[in-house]
Design a protein around this motif. Structure first.
Motif, PDB file in Angstrom:
ATOM      1  N   SER B  87      13.238  30.316 -11.170  1.00  0.00           N
ATOM      2  CA  SER B  87      13.111  29.691  -9.847  1.00  0.00           C
ATOM      3  C   SER B  87      12.800  28.201  -9.971  1.00  0.00           C
ATOM      4  N   ASN B  88      12.013  27.813 -10.954  1.00  0.00           N
ATOM      5  CA  ASN B  88      11.676  26.390 -11.088  1.00  0.00           C
ATOM      6  C   ASN B  88      12.891  25.552 -11.477  1.00  0.00           C
ATOM      7  N   VAL B  89      13.518  25.904 -12.575  1.00  0.00           N
ATOM      8  CA  VAL B  89      14.569  25.052 -13.129  1.00  0.00           C
ATOM      9  C   VAL B  89      15.934  25.365 -12.524  1.00  0.00           C
ATOM     10  N   ILE B  90      16.332  26.640 -12.599  1.00  0.00           N
ATOM     11  CA  ILE B  90      17.656  26.994 -12.080  1.00  0.00           C
ATOM     12  C   ILE B  90      17.683  26.803 -10.566  1.00  0.00           C
ATOM     13  N   GLY B  91      16.592  27.178  -9.891  1.00  0.00           N
ATOM     14  CA  GLY B  91      16.491  26.990  -8.443  1.00  0.00           C
ATOM     15  C   GLY B  91      16.672  25.527  -8.070  1.00  0.00           C
ATOM     16  N   THR B  92      16.034  24.632  -8.838  1.00  0.00           N
ATOM     17  CA  THR B  92      16.165  23.202  -8.561  1.00  0.00           C
ATOM     18  C   THR B  92      17.612  22.738  -8.751  1.00  0.00           C
ATOM     19  N   MET B  93      18.249  23.233  -9.814  1.00  0.00           N
ATOM     20  CA  MET B  93      19.639  22.848 -10.052  1.00  0.00           C
ATOM     21  C   MET B  93      20.531  23.257  -8.886  1.00  0.00           C
ATOM     22  N   HIS B  94      20.329  24.490  -8.404  1.00  0.00           N
ATOM     23  CA  HIS B  94      21.137  24.971  -7.274  1.00  0.00           C
ATOM     24  C   HIS B  94      20.898  24.108  -6.038  1.00  0.00           C
ATOM     25  N   LEU B  95      19.641  23.819  -5.778  1.00  0.00           N
ATOM     26  CA  LEU B  95      19.309  23.028  -4.589  1.00  0.00           C
ATOM     27  C   LEU B  95      19.949  21.639  -4.674  1.00  0.00           C
ATOM     28  N   LEU B  96      19.825  21.007  -5.850  1.00  0.00           N
ATOM     29  CA  LEU B  96      20.361  19.653  -6.001  1.00  0.00           C
ATOM     30  C   LEU B  96      21.891  19.664  -5.906  1.00  0.00           C
ATOM     31  N   ALA B  97      22.504  20.730  -6.425  1.00  0.00           N
ATOM     32  CA  ALA B  97      23.962  20.857  -6.321  1.00  0.00           C
ATOM     33  C   ALA B  97      24.372  20.918  -4.855  1.00  0.00           C
ATOM     34  N   ALA B  98      23.633  21.707  -4.076  1.00  0.00           N
ATOM     35  CA  ALA B  98      23.943  21.835  -2.651  1.00  0.00           C
ATOM     36  C   ALA B  98      23.726  20.506  -1.931  1.00  0.00           C
ATOM     37  N   CYS B  99      22.635  19.817  -2.273  1.00  0.00           N
ATOM     38  CA  CYS B  99      22.345  18.527  -1.637  1.00  0.00           C
ATOM     39  C   CYS B  99      23.436  17.507  -1.964  1.00  0.00           C
ATOM     40  N   GLN B 100      23.903  17.572  -3.203  1.00  0.00           N
ATOM     41  CA  GLN B 100      24.908  16.587  -3.614  1.00  0.00           C
ATOM     42  C   GLN B 100      26.192  16.731  -2.794  1.00  0.00           C
ATOM     43  N   ARG B 101      26.530  17.952  -2.445  1.00  0.00           N
ATOM     44  CA  ARG B 101      27.752  18.188  -1.672  1.00  0.00           C
ATOM     45  C   ARG B 101      27.557  17.882  -0.194  1.00  0.00           C
ATOM     46  N   SER B 102      26.303  17.839   0.241  1.00  0.00           N
ATOM     47  CA  SER B 102      26.050  17.686   1.679  1.00  0.00           C
ATOM     48  C   SER B 102      26.329  16.254   2.142  1.00  0.00           C
ATOM     49  N   ASP B 103      26.894  16.122   3.345  1.00  0.00           N
ATOM     50  CA  ASP B 103      27.038  14.754   3.871  1.00  0.00           C
ATOM     51  C   ASP B 103      26.047  14.487   4.999  1.00  0.00           C
ATOM     52  N   THR B 104      25.096  15.399   5.180  1.00  0.00           N
ATOM     53  CA  THR B 104      24.077  15.148   6.207  1.00  0.00           C
ATOM     54  C   THR B 104      22.731  14.761   5.609  1.00  0.00           C
ATOM     55  N   VAL B 105      22.470  15.180   4.377  1.00  0.00           N
ATOM     56  CA  VAL B 105      21.145  14.942   3.776  1.00  0.00           C
ATOM     57  C   VAL B 105      20.940  13.458   3.500  1.00  0.00           C
ATOM     58  N   ARG B 106      19.831  12.924   4.010  1.00  0.00           N
ATOM     59  CA  ARG B 106      19.505  11.503   3.844  1.00  0.00           C
ATOM     60  C   ARG B 106      18.254  11.299   3.001  1.00  0.00           C
ATOM     61  N   SER B 107      17.457  12.358   2.928  1.00  0.00           N
ATOM     62  CA  SER B 107      16.168  12.202   2.262  1.00  0.00           C
ATOM     63  C   SER B 107      15.793  13.492   1.531  1.00  0.00           C
ATOM     64  N   LEU B 108      15.314  13.333   0.300  1.00  0.00           N
ATOM     65  CA  LEU B 108      14.892  14.482  -0.494  1.00  0.00           C
ATOM     66  C   LEU B 108      13.485  14.226  -1.027  1.00  0.00           C
ATOM     67  N   VAL B 109      12.605  15.184  -0.787  1.00  0.00           N
ATOM     68  CA  VAL B 109      11.238  15.077  -1.308  1.00  0.00           C
ATOM     69  C   VAL B 109      11.020  16.238  -2.279  1.00  0.00           C
ATOM     70  N   VAL B 110      10.633  15.925  -3.518  1.00  0.00           N
ATOM     71  CA  VAL B 110      10.416  16.968  -4.509  1.00  0.00           C
ATOM     72  C   VAL B 110       8.935  17.056  -4.839  1.00  0.00           C
ATOM     73  N   LYS B 111       8.391  18.253  -4.680  1.00  0.00           N
ATOM     74  CA  LYS B 111       7.001  18.471  -5.071  1.00  0.00           C
ATOM     75  C   LYS B 111       6.957  18.748  -6.559  1.00  0.00           C
ATOM     76  N   SER B 112       6.394  17.788  -7.309  1.00  0.00           N
ATOM     77  CA  SER B 112       6.283  17.947  -8.756  1.00  0.00           C
ATOM     78  C   SER B 112       4.805  18.091  -9.107  1.00  0.00           C
ATOM     79  N   SER B 113       4.457  17.844 -10.339  1.00  0.00           N
ATOM     80  CA  SER B 113       3.071  18.044 -10.761  1.00  0.00           C
ATOM     81  C   SER B 113       2.657  16.969 -11.747  1.00  0.00           C
ATOM     82  N   VAL B 114       1.365  16.674 -11.759  1.00  0.00           N
ATOM     83  CA  VAL B 114       0.849  15.722 -12.741  1.00  0.00           C
ATOM     84  C   VAL B 114       0.962  16.289 -14.161  1.00  0.00           C
ATOM     85  N   ALA B 115       1.302  17.578 -14.265  1.00  0.00           N
ATOM     86  CA  ALA B 115       1.536  18.163 -15.590  1.00  0.00           C
ATOM     87  C   ALA B 115       2.661  17.411 -16.306  1.00  0.00           C
ATOM     88  N   ALA B 116       3.467  16.676 -15.541  1.00  0.00           N
ATOM     89  CA  ALA B 116       4.539  15.862 -16.120  1.00  0.00           C
ATOM     90  C   ALA B 116       4.011  14.924 -17.200  1.00  0.00           C
TER      91      ALA B 116
END
Lengths: 282, 348
Positions: B87-116
């Motif tokens: 869900s973390n990695v593959i889920g993100t890939m799917h979401l970003l793929a969908a966003c990339q194809r979208s012509d309505t999305v103007r803003s994307l906010v990703v909840k990440s972690s200081v674990a980075a």
């Protein structure tokens, strides 16, 4: 106030301190510095060593500003960083503004159990540009020993011979932040645990930079931890201004020149202090 | 959503929130739905992140703002490590793929972690957004976060017209929340690493929600081509030992080798949330600077000690040490000493 009253007051103070500590009711800063622990516990333990054992004399402590940042650059010696602790105590006890000295330490310190915990709680942090700049921009007094373990781990016959000053990172930081550099010369620490040899195998095993062999360690076991009572001097040099030189911070030529100048100042001061002191154990 | 709201449809947002089945995602959906600036909110469950379905949803609802709140730290509650990674990695890939194809999305906010940022003896005491991340952080969740952020950077490069914001959240804590952290501090005897007392920082869950809400509806356009990153944490720090004392618990300092054995044994098993990156955290701690969030978005989460106090109060943690303070109306300690050593109190 009667004597008993004073005792009661002292005990009450102690009780408050202990219950504050036990309930976690104290503050540490973002670097992990615990001023209460340092000033109520660590420094009082070091004080007799400073006054009675090493009989530390400070010279020109008024070169250290009463407020605002300064970068203190000192010579490093003594097997373990007792010189850093004594410098910290000198500034807290003998500077009119009772300044707290923050120290920069190598990463092995923070990797080592207990040592790393102690270092952070008494105000040290990793010797790195981001940490040094952050402390200086916050107006702190920062102490650095550019020789690092090359200074503390050198054999006794190399005493008071300054080792290489690293890459001069401390100069870049001072230039970038416009902080004055104050050379600090410490005489006395070289003789407390004179290093005769090193056991690299044990050092590697313990994950420390060197395993010292002194006349009393490891021969006498824990007794070897008792430092020899050498006479100490700490002299603070004239501040070297770096104001308006921030564009030179990444100029290697300027950085090396300034680092050399600081090193030369400390070396010369060490010679004159040694002459003044005479025998190490007077 | 009712269509009787005062603002014109065109200026109001349609938001998609992933992780609607999680506490933070669910709360965010509620708070956004109540905001007059929002026309509609679409929630997506963590397990339902497939790019085809997401794509259709984005188009049908004409979503202009996407909040990816599904990245989860807990392997146990994700249903095991492989499900977590899925869900973390593959889920993100799917979401970003969908966003990339979208012509309505103007803003994307990703909840990440200081674990980075990882945690080690070689790291600066305080991480800023400019601190370079390690290529290969240690630990499983940290690796997920690194992947999620890398994909997000890739997305920002490809869709320069979309404002991309990455929020690196500190570990969440709150009066009623149940996170691996709150469970850790609720243990009667709390294991720590012998000889280490890390600095810890928390984020109050209500503040996390408020920051997510505000940043989601912000109208600034970021730097085209790369995500704008913000650390989100309660300013100030607690030492782990201090936090344990404040929670009225007892610390059990344990040699690192023993904890390492436990962490290795727990790997791949779905019993306890304990991994090597958490072990590093327990040795070196992790502190971030959140000045940028304050400067840009004019919001500062409550300080770490306050957030922690709220957690302690909310969970009504009973001190295992007994009541530490004498009762306020009883004789003070000083008075009791004076009674014992026999002096008249001089009134202090």
């Amino acid at each position: 106030m009667s004597g008993n009253d004073r005792v009661a007051e002292k005990l009450d103070e102690l009780y408050r301190l202990v219950s504050r500590r036990l309930s976690g009711d104290y503050e540490v800063d973002e670097f992990g510095f615990d001023p209460e622990l340092t000033e109520q516990l660590t420094l009082p333990v070091l004080r007799p060593l400073y006054r009675k054992w090493f009989r530390v004399e400070v010279i020109d402590i008024d070169h250290v500003p009463a407020e605002g940042p300064a970068l203190l650059v000192g010579n490093h010696s003594g097997t373990i960083a007792v010189d850093a602790m004594m410098l910290q105590l000198a500034l807290f006890d003998e500077h009119p503004a009772h300044r707290r000295l923050r120290l920069l330490a190598a990463d092995f310190v923070f990797k080592t159990p207990l040592l790393g915990e102690y270092a952070r709680k008494t105000g040290a942090t990793l010797a790195s540009n981001p940490d040094a700049e952050r402390l200086l921009r916050a107006g702190e007094l920062l102490g650095v020993f550019p020789e690092g373990v090359k200074g503390t781990g050198k054999p006794v016959w190399d005493r008071y011979k300054l080792q290489r000053f690293g890459r001069g990172g401390f100069v870049s930081t001072a230039l970038a932040t416009g902080t004055p550099i104050i050379p600090v010369s410490i005489v006395g620490a070289e003789e407390i645990y004179p290093i005769l040899g090193n056991v690299p195998v044990l050092a590697r095993l313990l994950g420390i930079p060197y395993f010292p062999v002194t006349p009393t360690f490891p021969l006498l076991g824990p007794l070897g931890a008792v430092p020899l009572p050498s006479k100490w001097f700490i002299q603070f040099g004239e501040p070297i201004s770096t104001e308006g030189m921030s564009d030179l911070a990444d100029d290697p030529m300027e950085v090396f020149n300034l680092a050399d100048r600081v090193k030369e100042t400390i070396q010369q001061t060490l010679h004159s202090l040694l002459e003044r002191r005479g025998g190490a154990f007077r | 959503m009712p269509h009787s709201k005062p603002t014109a449809r065109s200026s109001r947002r349609t938001v998609m929130v992933t992780g609607s089945d999680r506490y933070l995602g669910g709360q965010l959906i509620e708070s956004l739905a109540a905001d007059p600036r929002v026309a509609d909110v679409v929630g997506v469950e963590t397990g339902a992140m497939h790019n085809g379905a997401l794509s259709r949803l984005l188009t049908r609802a004409r979503v202009d703002t996407v909040v990816h709140a599904a990245v989860a730290a807990s392997a146990v509650r994700s249903g095991g490590r492989s499900a977590q990674k899925e869900s973390n990695v593959i889920g993100t890939m799917h979401l970003l793929a969908a966003c990339q194809r979208s012509d309505t999305v103007r803003s994307l906010v990703v909840k990440s972690s200081v674990a980075a940022y990882g945690a080690s003896a070689r790291d600066p005491a305080v991480f800023t957004e400019e601190t370079e991340l390690r290529a290969k952080p240690r630990g499983e969740f940290a690796a997920d976060i690194a992947d999620v952020e890398a994909y997000t950077r890739g997305f920002a490069r490809r869709r320069k017209d979309v404002t991309v914001t990455v929020l690196r959240l500190a570990p969440l804590i709150g009066p009623t929340s149940d996170t691996s952290l709150t469970r850790y501090f609720s243990l009667p005897v709390v294991p720590t690493v012998l000889g280490f007392d890390p600095r810890v920082q928390f984020l109050h869950i209500d503040d996390a929600l408020e920051v997510l809400h505000r940043v989601t509806l912000d109208d600034r356009t970021g730097t085209a081509g790369r995500p704008e990153v913000f650390n989100v944490a309660g300013p100030g720090v607690l030492l782990l030992s201090q936090a344990i004392r404040r929670a009225g618990r007892l610390a059990a300092p344990t040699p690192e080798v023993m904890l390492r054995t436990v962490a290795t044994a727990a790997r791949g098993r779905n019993i306890v949330d304990f991994s090597l990156d958490q072990l590093d955290f327990l040795r070196f701690g992790r502190v971030v600077d959140c000045g940028k969030l304050t400067r840009v978005h004019h919001i500062t989460p409550r300080p770490t000690p306050e957030a922690f106090a709220d957690f302690v109060a909310g969970h009504a943690l009973m001190s295992v040490l007994g009541a530490p303070d004498p009762t306020p109306d009883g004789p003070s300690f000083a008075e009791r000493i004076r009674d014992v050593i026999g002096t008249k109190g001089t009134g202090d």
